[in-house]
Write an enzyme that holds these catalytic residues in place. Structure first.
Site, PDB file in Angstrom:
ATOM      1  N   ARG A 186       5.508 -13.137   7.203  1.00 48.86           N
ATOM      2  CA  ARG A 186       4.268 -12.666   7.847  1.00 48.86           C
ATOM      3  C   ARG A 186       4.230 -13.134   9.310  1.00 48.86           C
ATOM      4  O   ARG A 186       3.864 -12.375  10.207  1.00 48.86           O
ATOM      5  CB  ARG A 186       3.030 -13.201   7.114  1.00 48.86           C
ATOM      6  CG  ARG A 186       3.009 -12.919   5.630  1.00 48.86           C
ATOM      7  CD  ARG A 186       2.431 -11.558   5.280  1.00 48.86           C
ATOM      8  NE  ARG A 186       2.317 -11.436   3.842  1.00 48.86           N
ATOM      9  CZ  ARG A 186       3.232 -10.875   3.038  1.00 48.86           C
ATOM     10  NH1 ARG A 186       4.334 -10.336   3.543  1.00 48.86           N
ATOM     11  NH2 ARG A 186       3.048 -10.821   1.727  1.00 48.86           N
ATOM     12  N   GLU A 188      -1.923 -12.782 -13.726  1.00 47.81           N
ATOM     13  CA  GLU A 188      -1.542 -11.705 -12.799  1.00 47.81           C
ATOM     14  C   GLU A 188      -0.257 -11.008 -13.262  1.00 47.81           C
ATOM     15  O   GLU A 188       0.838 -11.451 -12.920  1.00 47.81           O
ATOM     16  CB  GLU A 188      -1.359 -12.274 -11.384  1.00 47.81           C
ATOM     17  CG  GLU A 188      -0.952 -11.214 -10.375  1.00 47.81           C
ATOM     18  CD  GLU A 188      -0.854 -11.726  -8.935  1.00 47.81           C
ATOM     19  OE1 GLU A 188      -1.120 -12.916  -8.696  1.00 47.81           O
ATOM     20  OE2 GLU A 188      -0.500 -10.934  -8.065  1.00 47.81           O
ATOM     21  N   LYS A 194      -5.859 -10.520 -12.779  1.00 50.63           N
ATOM     22  CA  LYS A 194      -5.531 -10.036 -11.425  1.00 50.63           C
ATOM     23  C   LYS A 194      -4.446  -8.970 -11.541  1.00 50.63           C
ATOM     24  O   LYS A 194      -3.263  -9.287 -11.590  1.00 50.63           O
ATOM     25  CB  LYS A 194      -5.059 -11.206 -10.556  1.00 50.63           C
ATOM     26  CG  LYS A 194      -4.550 -10.772  -9.178  1.00 50.63           C
ATOM     27  CD  LYS A 194      -4.509 -11.921  -8.200  1.00 50.63           C
ATOM     28  CE  LYS A 194      -3.861 -11.502  -6.903  1.00 50.63           C
ATOM     29  NZ  LYS A 194      -4.018 -12.477  -5.823  1.00 50.63           N
ATOM     30  N   GLY A 238      -1.200  -5.497  -3.008  1.00 46.74           N
ATOM     31  CA  GLY A 238       0.137  -5.014  -3.357  1.00 46.74           C
ATOM     32  C   GLY A 238       0.898  -4.202  -2.313  1.00 46.74           C
ATOM     33  O   GLY A 238       1.889  -3.572  -2.671  1.00 46.74           O
ATOM     34  N   GLY A 239       0.425  -4.178  -1.070  1.00 41.93           N
ATOM     35  CA  GLY A 239       1.127  -3.393  -0.051  1.00 41.93           C
ATOM     36  C   GLY A 239       0.318  -2.189   0.419  1.00 41.93           C
ATOM     37  O   GLY A 239       0.765  -1.427   1.282  1.00 41.93           O
ATOM     38  N   ARG A 276      -2.548  -9.678   1.748  1.00 39.94           N
ATOM     39  CA  ARG A 276      -2.305  -8.869   2.944  1.00 39.94           C
ATOM     40  C   ARG A 276      -3.524  -8.068   3.385  1.00 39.94           C
ATOM     41  O   ARG A 276      -3.799  -7.947   4.570  1.00 39.94           O
ATOM     42  CB  ARG A 276      -1.115  -7.929   2.696  1.00 39.94           C
ATOM     43  CG  ARG A 276       0.213  -8.642   2.737  1.00 39.94           C
ATOM     44  CD  ARG A 276       1.306  -7.829   2.080  1.00 39.94           C
ATOM     45  NE  ARG A 276       1.217  -7.855   0.619  1.00 39.94           N
ATOM     46  CZ  ARG A 276       2.073  -7.254  -0.195  1.00 39.94           C
ATOM     47  NH1 ARG A 276       3.069  -6.557   0.311  1.00 39.94           N
ATOM     48  NH2 ARG A 276       1.945  -7.351  -1.500  1.00 39.94           N
TER      49      ARG A 276
END
Ligand code: 13P
Length: 343
Positions: free
Chosen positions: A36, A180, A222, A265-266, A294
């Protein structure tokens, strides 16, 4: 074994998602946060990571929209500029500190292209230590990959079993487990294929949670949204994603679960908000909120750009995303609200 802290677990789980609040996932491993930081040309050092995370955690007003923050092992040991340990700083604002406790997804032996998450060995002692440091919930991420002939039942089962063993250990320590089981959205599959993989994964996960005597009322789920793969030529609309997601979850997630907190998740920031909003317009028996990494941080990270002078501007951007997602968790978001902040 009897769970001595059942009520406390239930209360913690409910408090995290109360009033349409969600979770900030700030538990990127050192490898992931480096990726990142690379995108903004900032060197990832212990100090730059501490400064950046501190910037997020000290954002005035974030506690109105963020009920919990997931920390990484390094971060739970770090302190704000004034010397306050991060878990203490968060708790003082009414934000519940959490901790990532899995040690990562590794290639699964005998299952090419699939992964299994590790971290059960020694977990009881680590959980006790994290509880002492102030963690009240934890996260374990299983990764399910879509591809030719996968996910296999073997991979889904191994991951579901590990999730359930982790969840039972958390509850023994008085820590709420976030379970998750993420089906990745990186392939070129259709919405229908994601739906099928999600249904199989959720079914196996709740079966294992039951086998391992996990108290569902003291657990948060999650998941990913049921969504088209990134490379699919036909991208589903928000309404289709919402309908599929709710349809799939109604069949596979017991109503006793006190909250579902989606990962991003993008998805882009606005996409993740828009989809969460559409999901809440339909609704279900559970609070449906967010646990974004994100999709809560991308703009704030860019705004900061590694320059201390941009810290306030970055906080404003982060606060805006947190607010938009809390509105989406209430089904009250609209695209116009995104524009209002730019004015
Ligand atoms: P993203 O929202 O970036 O997918 O991260 C959430 C998370 O914690 C994944 O484990």
């Amino acid at each position: 074994m009897a769970q001595p802290k059942r009520t406390e677990l239930h209360e913690t789980a409910r408090a995290i998602v109360a009033d349409h609040k969600g979770i900030l996932a700030a538990d990127e491993s050192s490898g992931t946060i480096k990726k990142r930081f690379d995108t903004i040309g900032v060197e990832s050092t212990e100090e730059s990571r501490r400064f950046y995370r501190g910037l997020l955690f000290t954002t005035p007003g974030m506690e109105e929209y963020i009920g919990g923050v997931i920390l990484y092992d390094e971060t739970i040991h770090q302190k704000a500029d004034d010397g306050t340990p991060f878990p203490e700083l968060l708790a003082a604002k009414g934000v519940i500190p959490g901790i990532k406790v899995d040690t990562g997804a590794q290639d699964m032996a005998g299952f090419p292209g699939e992964k299994v998450t590790e971290g059960l060995d020694g977990l009881r002692a680590r959980l006790e230590e994290y509880a002492r440091l102030g963690a009240r919930f934890a996260k374990w991420r299983a990764v399910i990959t879509i591809g030719v002939g996968i996910p296999t039942g073997g991979c889904i089962h191994a991951n579901a079993h590990a999730l359930a063993r982790y969840a039972a250990l958390c509850q023994e320590t008085g820590i709420v487990p976030i379970v998750e089981p993420e089906v990745l959205m990186d392939a070129d599959n259709t919405l229908e294929v994601c739906h099928e993989a999600t249904a199989r994964t959720l079914h196996a996960t709740f079966d294992e949670l039951d086998s391992q005597r996990v108290d569902l009322e003291g657990t948060l789920l999650k998941p990913h949204m049921v969504i088209s793969g990134k490379g699919c030529s036909k991208q589903a609309s928000s309404e289709e994603i919402a309908q599929r997601t709710i349809h799939c979850f109604l069949s596979h997630v017991p109503a006793a679960v006190p909250g579902i907190v989606f990962l991003s998740g993008g998805q882009s920031e606005v996409q993740a908000t828009e989809n969460l909003n559409a999901i809440n317009r339909i609704g279900g028996p559970w609070p449906l909120s967010f646990s974004y990494g994100r999709a809560l941080q991308a703009s704030a990270l860019r705004e900061w750009g590694g320059d201390e002078a941009n810290a306030y501007a970055a906080q404003a951007v982060f606060l805006h995303r947190a607010r938009m997602n809390a509105l989406a968790a209430a089904g009250e978001w609209s695209a116009e609200l995104e524009e209002a902040v730019k004015a």
